[in-house]
Scaffold this motif. Structure first.
Motif, PDB file in Angstrom:
ATOM      1  N   GLY A 143      23.344  -2.896  37.284  1.00  0.00           N
ATOM      2  CA  GLY A 143      23.944  -2.950  35.950  1.00  0.00           C
ATOM      3  C   GLY A 143      23.432  -4.119  35.121  1.00  0.00           C
ATOM      4  O   GLY A 143      23.078  -3.960  33.948  1.00  0.00           O
ATOM      5  N   VAL A 144      23.357  -5.296  35.738  1.00  0.00           N
ATOM      6  CA  VAL A 144      22.879  -6.482  35.022  1.00  0.00           C
ATOM      7  C   VAL A 144      21.396  -6.319  34.664  1.00  0.00           C
ATOM      8  O   VAL A 144      20.982  -6.629  33.539  1.00  0.00           O
ATOM      9  CB  VAL A 144      23.126  -7.765  35.850  1.00  0.00           C
ATOM     10  CG1 VAL A 144      22.418  -8.966  35.245  1.00  0.00           C
ATOM     11  CG2 VAL A 144      24.619  -8.022  35.987  1.00  0.00           C
ATOM     12  N   SER A 145      20.589  -5.819  35.595  1.00  0.00           N
ATOM     13  CA  SER A 145      19.156  -5.631  35.329  1.00  0.00           C
ATOM     14  C   SER A 145      18.930  -4.612  34.225  1.00  0.00           C
ATOM     15  O   SER A 145      18.095  -4.816  33.330  1.00  0.00           O
ATOM     16  CB  SER A 145      18.429  -5.182  36.597  1.00  0.00           C
ATOM     17  OG  SER A 145      18.523  -6.160  37.596  1.00  0.00           O
ATOM     18  N   PHE A 146      19.675  -3.507  34.280  1.00  0.00           N
ATOM     19  CA  PHE A 146      19.545  -2.481  33.240  1.00  0.00           C
ATOM     20  C   PHE A 146      19.914  -3.047  31.873  1.00  0.00           C
ATOM     21  O   PHE A 146      19.193  -2.860  30.889  1.00  0.00           O
ATOM     22  CB  PHE A 146      20.424  -1.273  33.572  1.00  0.00           C
ATOM     23  CG  PHE A 146      20.403  -0.211  32.506  1.00  0.00           C
ATOM     24  CD1 PHE A 146      19.344   0.672  32.418  1.00  0.00           C
ATOM     25  CD2 PHE A 146      21.434  -0.116  31.584  1.00  0.00           C
ATOM     26  CE1 PHE A 146      19.308   1.645  31.431  1.00  0.00           C
ATOM     27  CE2 PHE A 146      21.413   0.862  30.590  1.00  0.00           C
ATOM     28  CZ  PHE A 146      20.346   1.735  30.514  1.00  0.00           C
ATOM     29  N   THR A 147      21.034  -3.765  31.822  1.00  0.00           N
ATOM     30  CA  THR A 147      21.476  -4.363  30.558  1.00  0.00           C
ATOM     31  C   THR A 147      20.465  -5.382  30.057  1.00  0.00           C
ATOM     32  O   THR A 147      20.131  -5.403  28.864  1.00  0.00           O
ATOM     33  CB  THR A 147      22.854  -5.024  30.743  1.00  0.00           C
ATOM     34  OG1 THR A 147      23.782  -4.051  31.230  1.00  0.00           O
ATOM     35  CG2 THR A 147      23.368  -5.604  29.440  1.00  0.00           C
ATOM     36  N   ALA A 148      19.959  -6.205  30.953  1.00  0.00           N
ATOM     37  CA  ALA A 148      18.964  -7.212  30.564  1.00  0.00           C
ATOM     38  C   ALA A 148      17.709  -6.549  30.019  1.00  0.00           C
ATOM     39  O   ALA A 148      17.186  -6.954  28.973  1.00  0.00           O
ATOM     40  CB  ALA A 148      18.634  -8.111  31.752  1.00  0.00           C
ATOM     41  N   LEU A 150      17.402  -3.588  28.699  1.00  0.00           N
ATOM     42  CA  LEU A 150      17.732  -2.946  27.429  1.00  0.00           C
ATOM     43  C   LEU A 150      17.754  -3.976  26.299  1.00  0.00           C
ATOM     44  O   LEU A 150      17.171  -3.754  25.235  1.00  0.00           O
ATOM     45  CB  LEU A 150      19.082  -2.229  27.541  1.00  0.00           C
ATOM     46  CG  LEU A 150      19.509  -1.369  26.376  1.00  0.00           C
ATOM     47  CD1 LEU A 150      18.528  -0.231  26.155  1.00  0.00           C
ATOM     48  CD2 LEU A 150      20.907  -0.808  26.620  1.00  0.00           C
ATOM     49  N   LEU A 151      18.393  -5.119  26.545  1.00  0.00           N
ATOM     50  CA  LEU A 151      18.456  -6.174  25.529  1.00  0.00           C
ATOM     51  C   LEU A 151      17.072  -6.762  25.246  1.00  0.00           C
ATOM     52  O   LEU A 151      16.726  -7.017  24.092  1.00  0.00           O
ATOM     53  CB  LEU A 151      19.428  -7.273  25.965  1.00  0.00           C
ATOM     54  CG  LEU A 151      20.906  -6.881  26.002  1.00  0.00           C
ATOM     55  CD1 LEU A 151      21.739  -7.997  26.618  1.00  0.00           C
ATOM     56  CD2 LEU A 151      21.403  -6.520  24.618  1.00  0.00           C
ATOM     57  N   SER A 161       9.318  -8.476  32.829  1.00  0.00           N
ATOM     58  CA  SER A 161      10.107  -7.619  33.718  1.00  0.00           C
ATOM     59  C   SER A 161       9.856  -7.990  35.171  1.00  0.00           C
ATOM     60  O   SER A 161      10.724  -7.810  36.023  1.00  0.00           O
ATOM     61  CB  SER A 161       9.775  -6.145  33.471  1.00  0.00           C
ATOM     62  OG  SER A 161       8.400  -5.910  33.658  1.00  0.00           O
TER      63      SER A 161
END
Length: 190
Positions: A143-148, A150-151, A161
C-alpha cells in the motif's frame, strides 16, 4: 526436454506483445499451471527477483525456469527461446521500418497493442496480489509503495523507483530479522 523448453519459450516470445511484464501471466499459465515446471510461490519469487536484477524480466524468468528444469542447458534453451522470435521479428521490421510505420493500420495496431499491454500488466499485478499471503507487513509495504509511486508519478517528483524498491526490501528484511530473532529466542526458551 531441452527442445520442449526451447519451443515453449519460443511460443511465449512469439505471441506475447509488450515486453517482459506482459509475458509474466503467460509464463505463469504455461510453466506453473499447465506444465507444472515450477510452483506458484517460485514464480512469485522469480518475478520479484527478476524485477530487482539487471535485464529484462521475461528473460530472467525464462532463464530461471530453464535452469530449474535442466540446469545450464535448460537455461540457455529457455533464454534463446524467449529472445529469438522477438529478435527475428525486429530484424525483419528494421529492414522496412520507415515504410512499415507509415502504414495506417500498422500505426493504429500499435496504439491498440499499447493499451492491451497496459491491461495485461495490470492483470498480472492483480493476479499476484490475489495470490499473495495475507500478512500485515507485506500488505502495508504494498500500500505504501503503491501510494508513493502514484504520488511520484502524479507530481513528477525526481525519485528513483529502484530506491523505493530498495527501501521496501530493507524494511522487509529488517522486519524479518527482528521477527526471526523473536522466533529463535522463543524456541530457545522451551
Amino acid at each position: 526436454m531441452i527442445s520442449t523448453i526451447f519451443l515453449t519459450f519460443a511460443k511465449i516470445g512469439l505471441f506475447t506483445f509488450g515486453g517482459g511484464l506482459a509475458m509474466i501471466p503467460i509464463i505463469e499459465s504455461i510453466c506453473v499451471e499447465k506444465k507444472k515446471w515450477i510452483t506458484h510461490d517460485e514464480m512469485m519469487d522469480v518475478t520479484v527477483i527478476s524485477e530487482a536484477t539487471p535485464g529484462p524480466i521475461a528473460i530472467n524468468c525464462a532463464t530461471f525456469v530453464g535452469y530449474r528444469k535442466k540446469g545450464i542447458s535448460g537455461a540457455i534453451a529457455a533464454t534463446l527461446g524467449v529472445v529469438l522470435p522477438s529478435f527475428v521479428i525486429l530484424l525483419l521490421i528494421s529492414l522496412f521500418l520507415n515504410r512499415f510505420l507509415e502504414i495506417v493500420w500498422v500505426a493504429n495496431a500499435f496504439k491498440g497493442i499499447r493499451i492491451a499491454v497496459g491491461l495485461m500488466i495490470l492483470d498480472a499485478g492483480i493476479q499476484m496480489i490475489r495470490k499473495m499471503k495475507r500478512e500485515r507487513l507485506p500488505l502495508v509495504i504494498l500500500g505504501v509503495s503503491f501510494t508513493a509511486m502514484l504520488l511520484i508519478d502524479l507530481f513528477a517528483w525526481n525519485f528513483s523507483s529502484i530506491l523505493l524498491m530498495l527501501i521496501a526490501g530493507g524494511v522487509s528484511l529488517a522486519a524479518y530479522s527482528v521477527g526471526g530473532t523473536k522466533t529463535r529466542k522463543a524456541g530457545e526458551g522451551t
